[in-house]
Design a protein around this motif. Structure first.
Motif: not given
Length: 438
Positions: A31-36
């Motif tokens: 999630l963090p990478e995709l959201y970023g």
């Protein structure tokens, strides 16, 4: 058990741990990478932590989710040179110089014993004892106290009692105790005067100049005193200018404040207050009594302060972007060193703590806002109460060499460049999301 770390077959993990926890960890890792990436692609300036909802999870094929987050509001700033800021006058009068020199003489004064009754302004050595209903008050017994007659700084009625007393005399008077276990109760206080002394200040001559300073004559000392007072007044003007320039800018700017960001700031401020209360060994109810507020009043005031803080940060961040300001390693090192000095820790320790907590970006943002305030103050129309035009650069000119030297020292003491690598000050960092798999 039975497998080397990192060599366990996936089917064994699914059997032992379960597929659900595996998917949950996979989602939270992704999630963090995709959201970023999503925020970057949409060119959003996200504020705070997003609320994430997993909308689809096809094991081994596809993950889909939605994220709702506050974004930085659009802020239109006025022309800075159209803002007028008025500060106090920095005029130093001859009376100001003499008052400062009198204070200096007072610091070099000595006490001389006299054989006469005490008068206003005399310094006494006294013994005190108090009783309530005939019983001695333990926390109201003292010997050899130094007291200046007329200060009214100890017990009500003490000045009237000691005035006219000579060394060796004793008197009893009634008064209300201000502290201790018997606070607010009427007590009989006995005072004995041990000695009476007067303050003798040195003569205002060249000998005093040589005693109290590096100068040989009173004329040189007087000239230096005027110069120091003028520099101090200029520094006060500079501080007023920065504060009032920010206030004037905020008055002219409307900013829609994200409720979640305000709530986070209020929570941070309250947590900071609670830490201070705990460090002082007090409790929350005692604190509210001291500040004279109910819980509702405190919450309302805290919300107002949080809104003001968030608005100030957003406006200064916008000004920094508009002026294309940045922060270099030397400036960040100087900031960390100053903060460490105030906290009483080593600069390297604080730098490491900031890096480990992921707060280097926040520190850089604080430095950048300070630069934005300086740029703002330098651009506004600055004047004193008499209408005289002032220059912010001139007001702070005396401190430039000291600041540059401090930066060099800080650069040698603290190296946060590695921790702050690729940190672009002024960019709002979005907090990475975390969610549970369905």
């Amino acid at each position: 058990p039975g497998f080397r770390p990192g060599r366990v077959p996936p089917r064994i993990i699914d059997q032992r741990v379960g597929r659900g926890p595996v998917l949950e960890q996979a989602v939270n890792d992704a999630l963090p990478e995709l959201y970023g990436k999503a925020v970057e692609e949409k060119e959003l300036y996200a504020l705070g932590r997003p609320e994430v909802e997993i909308t689809g999870l096809d094991d081994g094929k596809e993950l889909s989710f939605t994220a709702e987050v506050d974004i930085r509001p659009k802020i239109e700033l006025p022309e800075l040179n159209d803002i007028t800021v008025t500060v106090d006058k920095a005029t130093v009068t001859p009376e100001d110089v003499e008052e400062n020199l009198d204070q200096l003489r007072d610091r070099f004064a000595s006490l001389k014993g006299v054989q006469r009754p005490a008068e206003n302004g005399d310094f006494l050595s006294i013994d005190l004892s108090a009783t309530v209903d005939g019983e001695a008050v333990e926390d109201a017994q003292a010997s050899g106290l130094s007291y200046e007659v007329g200060r009214e700084s100890m017990l009500e009625g003490l000045d009237e009692a000691v005035t006219g007393m000579s060394a060796g005399e004793t008197k009893t008077f009634s008064t209300e105790l201000a502290g201790g276990d018997h606070a607010g109760e009427q007590a009989e206080v006995t005072v004995t005067v041990i000695s009476v002394k007067v303050k003798e200040v040195p003569d205002f001559d060249d000998d005093f100049a040589q005693l109290a300073s590096e100068f040989d004559t009173i004329g040189e000392l007087r000239a230096d005193t005027r110069q120091r007072l003028e520099a101090m007044r200029q520094q006060q003007q500079a501080g007023q200018a920065r504060e009032r320039a920010v206030e004037a800018l905020l008055e002219q700017v409307e900013v829609p404040l994200p409720d979640s960001v305000v709530a986070d700031e209020a929570h941070r401020m309250q947590h900071q207050i609670q830490d201070q209360i705990q460090a002082a060994g007090a409790d929350w109810d005692t604190y509210l009594q001291i500040v004279g507020k109910s819980q509702d009043e405190f919450t309302a005031d805290l919300d107002e302060q949080a809104r003001a803080s968030v608005k100030t940060s957003l406006v200064l961040d916008q000004l920094a972007r508009q002026e294309e300001l940045g922060v270099d390693d030397a400036e960040l090192s100087y900031f960390v060193t100053r903060q460490a000095e105030q906290m009483g820790v080593q600069p390297e320790v604080l730098a490491r703590q900031l890096a480990e907590a992921g707060q280097i970006g926040a520190a850089a943002a604080e430095v950048l806002r300070g630069k934005a305030v300086a740029r703002l103050t330098d651009q506004v129309n600055l004047q004193d109460e008499a209408g005289n035009q002032l220059s912010y650069a001139t007001l702070i000119g005396a401190d430039e060499a000291e600041a540059e030297a401090a930066e060099v020292v800080a650069e040698a003491e603290v190296d946060v460049a590695e921790a702050a690598a690729d940190t672009e000050a002024g960019t709002d960092e979005a907090t990475a999301p975390e969610a549970s798999a369905p």
